[in-house]
Design an enzyme around this catalytic site. Structure first.
Site, PDB file in Angstrom:
ATOM      1  N   GLU A 183       1.661  -6.502   7.007  1.00 41.73           N
ATOM      2  CA  GLU A 183       0.817  -5.269   7.601  1.00 41.73           C
ATOM      3  C   GLU A 183       1.043  -5.457   9.212  1.00 41.73           C
ATOM      4  O   GLU A 183       1.030  -4.497  10.073  1.00 41.73           O
ATOM      5  CB  GLU A 183      -0.522  -5.632   7.275  1.00 41.73           C
ATOM      6  CG  GLU A 183      -0.772  -5.078   5.938  1.00 41.73           C
ATOM      7  CD  GLU A 183      -0.728  -5.988   4.785  1.00 41.73           C
ATOM      8  OE1 GLU A 183      -1.222  -5.921   3.712  1.00 41.73           O
ATOM      9  OE2 GLU A 183      -0.228  -7.004   5.074  1.00 41.73           O
TER      10      GLU A 183
ATOM     11  N   ALA B 189       0.858  -1.130   0.061  1.00 37.74           N
ATOM     12  CA  ALA B 189       0.060   0.056  -0.021  1.00 37.74           C
ATOM     13  C   ALA B 189       1.000   1.280  -0.068  1.00 37.74           C
ATOM     14  O   ALA B 189       2.095   1.233   0.362  1.00 37.74           O
ATOM     15  CB  ALA B 189      -0.688  -0.026   1.214  1.00 37.74           C
TER      16      ALA B 189
ATOM     17  N   GLU C 230      -2.472  -9.009  -1.993  1.00 40.15           N
ATOM     18  CA  GLU C 230      -3.760  -9.337  -1.856  1.00 40.15           C
ATOM     19  C   GLU C 230      -4.309  -9.058  -3.324  1.00 40.15           C
ATOM     20  O   GLU C 230      -5.362  -9.625  -3.599  1.00 40.15           O
ATOM     21  CB  GLU C 230      -4.377  -8.176  -1.073  1.00 40.15           C
ATOM     22  CG  GLU C 230      -3.986  -8.655   0.787  1.00 40.15           C
ATOM     23  CD  GLU C 230      -4.558  -7.441   1.388  1.00 40.15           C
ATOM     24  OE1 GLU C 230      -5.488  -7.925   2.137  1.00 40.15           O
ATOM     25  OE2 GLU C 230      -4.326  -6.329   1.620  1.00 40.15           O
TER      26      GLU C 230
ATOM     27  N   GLY D 126      -0.807  -5.011   0.034  1.00 47.06           N
ATOM     28  CA  GLY D 126      -1.962  -4.991  -1.035  1.00 47.06           C
ATOM     29  C   GLY D 126      -1.617  -5.657  -2.246  1.00 47.06           C
ATOM     30  O   GLY D 126      -2.247  -5.778  -2.817  1.00 47.06           O
TER      31      GLY D 126
END
Length: 690
Positions: A128, A66, A108, A105
């Site tokens: 994370e 992210a 993901e 992310g």
């Protein structure tokens, strides 16, 4: 090729659409990246000429996570969960082509594709938890469906990435492809999917690996209780994986989302994100900008082969830099090299080195009793006994031996670097490099800037810290620099508290529960109570002196502040208790009940106050540098962000109020610093300092 926006392009290679992300340096999932991918995939999905889609990234990595600079700001662009839903719902096979790192992310997003291919060097993970968070875009729900519950728990709750080969063995990666031909191989993989009429493999629909016994979760918690102590995020990660097992997919997604939103506004995640940025900020020195010339360090000399010298030397040979190591006696030299070899062999036994690696590293040492052998070294690090006269003598000799332009560094923990530098005709070449014990393990390197230290020497030392895997923090000359200067405040109060009414195990328990690895008295026992003590000068006026006189010198003698069994398990000592009670009576101290709150405040708030003084005096560049020192050198819990961050968390007006109360009760040791008073009066925190 069609430019979707400034960071995402869409092109076709035969029947395969290739979506390319080009957002250097790490293709982070900014609003532009997310929106661009969503639009490109929707466009490719609607194009009748396209039969498959490849997501590919330019530069050195796949999407590395992210864009955490967006945390806490109003949302922009297409949310990642929506991007992932678009990928998953695409009517044509979507293939993620992974190189570099697919983290957070980025992974993901890859999990939302129907297939994944990766080069052998790629790493995939969900880190994370290291920012006090859980994956927030389906990672905790999709990963267990591919790799199974047990491996998913490890990946998510530990935050450590897995290599491509392991990812393939667990089913996370469908194919490992050529290192230099990723895009072409990914397109070929997509074309084969088309030719084989392969199904759209939606991870959300997988359930065959979710049949976990509830006992798996209990066992995982128990096995990692010590590792997770104090942290909120690992438990939240476990609960999210439990949700993947026990809830329908969409409900699990909602549980995950609610969890990340709760953690994101919590103190722990704020602290961990603060530390993430603070560590990078520490490398930035206002008057030594990036691009400052540095000196070449091709050979290093170490004076002293003891615990510190040997550990320091290992850092350099580990990265291929040869070391000349000097001692005054052959037996000390032999003993030091033997300890180094044993350390390497123990690492090899754990499978982290080969025996060939051990021999290669040992081969980089040149042991000698001759100080003049350091004449060709580019950097010499002195690691002799912590005595000013000895260090001055060493630097006087070094000045006559070292070649022009060599950096002369002292590993002193407390002493005045300027006095040491004054023994040379080149004080501009002298710097402090304070390693922490064990020096081959601890991440912190306090780089001590002398009054006359040249800027290229500072730049070289800070760059070298990074080369050898350390976190370098630049500090100024003062007794104890940053870390030990603040530690002295805590130690003074701990020693006073045990005479006033607490016991050593009370103080240690409070600081351990706060999150520190151990309290001051347990630490003293571990290090040895006789460090800096001698029977000739002992006055028997402190519990420590009395214990040493009784030959209770810590764990090594089986007794110190605590009593120890054969496994070095500690228990409160009635001998220590009697010593403390007798000494308090002798000094006329009326002992009283002391609350845990007072113990914590008395130990921590003076440290915060001393940090403020360090900032006033310009001995640290910024408050966050002080925090990085304490996190990496002293085991301050990262989820509390460091002493200065903790002061801001408590609120500086509250810290000031308590310090004034203690000043009235206990004297000038608690006198608030001018900076603490100023910031509290202005309603500001250390974070507001520029």
């Amino acid at each position: 090729m069609t430019a979707i926006n400034e960071v995402v392009d869409l092109a076709t290679e035969g029947r395969v659409a290739v979506v390319t992300v080009n957002s250097p340096p790490v293709n982070a999932l900014s609003a532009n990246v997310r929106t661009g991918i969503a639009e490109a995939v929707q466009k490719a999905g609607a194009d009748p000429a396209v039969t498959a889609v490849v997501i590919h990234c330019a530069g050195r990595t796949f999407i590395a996570g992210a864009d955490i600079t967006e945390f806490g700001k109003p949302p922009k662009g297409v949310p990642l969960n929506e991007v992932n839903a678009i990928l998953e719902a695409c009517p044509k096979p979507v293939v993620a082509a992974i190189h570099g790192t697919a983290l957070g992310g980025g992974l993901e997003l890859a999990l939302s594709c129907h297939y994944r291919v990766a080069v052998p060097s790629a790493k995939l993970g969900l880190p994370e938890v290291k920012l006090g968070l859980v994956p927030g875009a389906g990672g905790t729900q999709r990963l267990p469906r591919l790799v199974g519950v047990e491996r998913a728990l490890e990946v998510i709750a530990f935050g450590e990435p897995m290599k491509a080969a392991e990812a393939a063995s667990h089913g996370l990666v469908d194919a490992v492809v050529g290192e230099g031909s990723l895009k072409a191989d990914a397109v070929a993989f997509a074309e084969k999917l088309i030719a084989d009429a392969a199904p759209l493999k939606k991870v959300r629909d997988r359930a065959d690996k979710l049949g976990a016994d509830p006992a798996v979760f209990a066992a995982f918690r128990k096995a990692n209780a010590r590792r997770f102590r104090g942290f909120e995020a690992p438990e939240a990660c476990i609960q999210c994986v439990e949700a993947a097992v026990s809830m329908p997919f969409d409900e699990g997604l909602k549980f995950e989302r609610d969890t990340i939103m709760r953690l994101m506004v919590g103190t722990q995640s704020l602290a961990q994100r603060y530390v993430f940025f603070a560590e990078r900020q520490a490398a930035k020195i206002p008057d030594v900008p990036e691009g400052t010339p540095t000196r070449t360090i091709a050979k290093v000399g170490i004076i002293g082969a003891g615990t510190m010298g040997g550990g320091i030397a290992m850092n350099f040979v580990n990265v291929g830099i040869p070391v000349t190591i000097v001692e005054t006696k052959q037996e000390a030299l032999d003993r030091g090299l033997s300890v180094i070899r044993k350390n390497y062999e123990n690492t090899a036994k754990r499978g982290r080195l080969s025996m060939a690696d051990v021999e290669t590293r040992m081969g980089r040492f040149t042991p000698t009793l001759d100080l003049s052998a350091l004449a060709d070294c580019d950097l010499v690090v002195e690691a002799v006994f912590e005595n000013m006269e000895i260090k001055k003598e060493v630097f006087g000799k070094l000045d006559a031996i070292a070649k022009p332009g060599a950096i002369l560094a002292t590993n002193t923990s407390y002493l005045d670097v300027d006095q040491i530098a004054a023994m040379t005709k080149r004080p501009e070449d002298v710097i402090g490099m304070h390693f922490f014990s064990p020096a081959n393990v601890m991440r912190l390197l306090e780089v001590v800037r002398g009054e006359k230290t040249a800027k290229d020497v500072i730049a070289t030392a800070m760059g070298l810290a990074k080369t050898i895997g350390k976190v370098g923090v630049l500090v100024g000359v003062c007794h104890g620099f940053v870390g030990n200067r603040m530690l002295a405040q805590r130690q003074r109060e701990a020693n006073k508290l045990i005479l006033e009414g607490a016991m050593p195990w009370d103080v240690d328990r409070v600081l351990y529960d706060f999150g520190l690895p151990m309290g001051p008295f347990a630490m003293s026992d571990l290090a040895g109570l006789d460090i800096g003590w001698s029977r000739e000068t002992s006055k028997g006026e402190t519990p420590r002196e009395i214990l040493c006189e009784m030959d209770r010198r810590g764990q090594k003698t089986g007794a110190g502040f605590y009593d120890y069994d054969e496994n070095r398990v500690a228990k409160p000592s009635p001998v220590t208790e009697k010593i403390i009670l007798d000494l308090a009576a002798k000094k006329g101290i009326n002992r009283r009940q002391i609350s845990d709150e007072e113990i914590l405040q008395r130990c921590i708030y003076p440290m915060i106050n001393e940090g403020a003084k360090i900032l006033e005096e310009g001995k640290a560049i910024r408050a966050s540098d002080i925090d990085i020192v304490w996190i990496n050198g002293y085991g301050w819990p990262v989820y509390r962000g460091g002493p200065m961050f903790y002061g801001d968390t408590v609120g500086l007006p509250e810290v000031l109020k308590v310090m004034k109360e203690f000043e009235g009760r206990h004297g000038a040791d608690f006198k608030p610093s001018a900076l603490l008073e100023k910031l509290a009066a202005e309603g500001k925190g250390f974070k507001d300092l520029k």
